[in-house]
Each structure stands twice: as structure tokens, then as C-alpha cells.
Write a protein that holds these residues in place. Structure first.
Motif, mmCIF file in Angstrom:
data_model
loop_
_atom_site.group_PDB
_atom_site.id
_atom_site.type_symbol
_atom_site.label_atom_id
_atom_site.label_comp_id
_atom_site.label_asym_id
_atom_site.label_seq_id
_atom_site.Cartn_x
_atom_site.Cartn_y
_atom_site.Cartn_z
ATOM 1 N N ALA A 1 0.836 -1.210 0.000
ATOM 2 C CA ALA A 1 0.000 0.000 0.000
ATOM 3 C C ALA A 1 0.866 1.253 0.000
ATOM 4 O O ALA A 1 0.592 2.208 -0.730
ATOM 5 N N PHE A 2 1.923 1.262 0.784
ATOM 6 C CA PHE A 2 2.770 2.445 0.891
ATOM 7 C C PHE A 2 3.622 2.633 -0.361
ATOM 8 O O PHE A 2 3.820 3.756 -0.830
ATOM 9 N N SER A 3 4.132 1.531 -0.918
ATOM 10 C CA SER A 3 4.999 1.651 -2.096
ATOM 11 C C SER A 3 4.236 2.210 -3.286
ATOM 12 O O SER A 3 4.827 2.890 -4.129
ATOM 13 N N GLU A 4 2.941 1.970 -3.351
ATOM 14 C CA GLU A 4 2.132 2.539 -4.429
ATOM 15 C C GLU A 4 2.116 4.067 -4.377
ATOM 16 O O GLU A 4 1.792 4.725 -5.358
ATOM 17 N N HIS A 5 2.469 4.619 -3.212
ATOM 18 C CA HIS A 5 2.481 6.073 -3.040
ATOM 19 C C HIS A 5 3.893 6.593 -2.761
ATOM 20 O O HIS A 5 4.066 7.701 -2.259
#
Length: 181
Positions: A60-64
Motif C-alpha cells: 500500500a505504501f509503495s504505491e504512493h
């Protein structure tokens, strides 16, 4: 960036499923029938679930474009409410890292334009760390992505089951979270 999302297959039936913990508990019962291995049935599942949650968080964080530690600092500031600022000491309390680690994290986030340092008007020697507009947007987007991942993980449970599980887990974690000092 092409990132694969973690999804839980909701077509399976939990009642008929056996998991890795069932297999390891059965093996321990066979090999060490003298030991009560019941705690493994709960805590090994919590441990395995924590690893799955960590993977979901990272996705989830890597997508942002964020690392988990960046998300932790940015969301601590975001939760503070307007003007989205805290002292480094307050950030330490919320993120449970050392002051040297926090200084490094603030430096790196400031270099990326996600936070800024401001003089603390109530302490001439102190600083406040404030979330920038870009930092706020990234924190909000990453939180929405995380919640999508977590909903997928919890999809097999009813609302009542999720409430019951939350209450049971609170019973286990509250003593650790409320240790003085």
C-alpha cells in the motif's frame, strides 16, 4: 511503477480450511504430547498474520512512494490535526524510535518536501515538524490504500466478528500499551 496488490481469496470456506499453524500444532502434539501447545494456536496465527499485514502495508505504501517508517511519521503529523505539526519529542512518543533515528527521518522527509521544520514559538531552542501539503496528500492516499488492503484481509469476517476480534486483541495488547514509563 507496477505494484502487485495483495488480495485474499474470498471464494474459500474457512471452516474446511487447514492452515500452516494447524499442521505445526499437530506435529508438536505428535512429537511432544507432554506439552500444552494450545498457545501456539493463537499466537502463531497472530505472528503469521503480522507478517501478512506487513506485506500488505509495504504494498500500500509503495504505491504512493513511501516506506513504512515514512508513513508512520507522516500519519502521526496528520492525526495531530491542523496545523499538522508536532515536536520531535512528540513524534518519538508516537513512533517509538530513538531521537537519533527520528532526527534522521525528519531530515529525509524534509529533503523530499513532505515535512518542514519550523521554530517552536514556545521554546527558542526547539523546533516543530509540520506536514507539507504534499506530505498530507501522500499520507491521505497511502492511508486509503492501506485500508483497502486491510478490508481485503478481513473480508471473510462479518462486522460482528471483526468487532469481537478487535475486542479480544485489545485485551491482549492493552497491558503492553499501558506500561508506565
Amino acid at each position: 511503477m507496477d505494484v502487485k496488490r495483495l488480495y485474499v481469496d474470498t471464494t474459500t470456506t474457512l471452516i474446511a480450511m487447514e492452515d500452516e499453524v494447524d499442521r505445526l500444532v499437530a506435529a508438536w502434539r505428535r512429537e511432544r504430547p507432554d506439552l500444552d501447545v494450545e498457545p501456539l494456536e493463537v499466537l502463531s496465527r497472530v505472528s503469521r498474520l503480522a507478517r501478512h499485514l506487513d506485506r500488505a502495508r509495504r504494498l500500500a505504501f509503495s504505491e504512493h512512494g513511501l516506506e513504512p517508517w515514512e508513513f508512520d511519521v507522516l500519519t502521526a503529523l496528520r492525526r495531530a490535526g491542523t496545523p499538522y505539526q508536532l515536536s520531535p519529542g512528540q513524534l518519538l512518543t508516537q513512533t517509538l524510535v530513538t531521537s537519533g533515528t527520528m532526527t534522521n527521518r525528519i531530515d529525509r522527509l524534509a529533503k523530499k518536501g513532505l515535512v518542514e521544520r519550523l521554530p517552536d514559538p514556545s521554546d527558542r531552542r526547539g523546533v516543530l515538524v509540520r506536514l507539507t501539503a504534499e506530505g498530507r496528500d501522500r499520507a491521505d492516499q497511502a492511508l486509503a490504500g492501506l485500508l483497502d488492503q486491510e478490508r481485503a484481509i478481513l473480508a471473510e469476517l462479518t462486522r460482528a466478528q471483526r468487532g469481537e476480534l478487535a475486542g479480544l486483541l485489545r485485551q491482549l495488547t492493552a497491558p503492553f500499551d499501558n506500561i508506565p514509563g
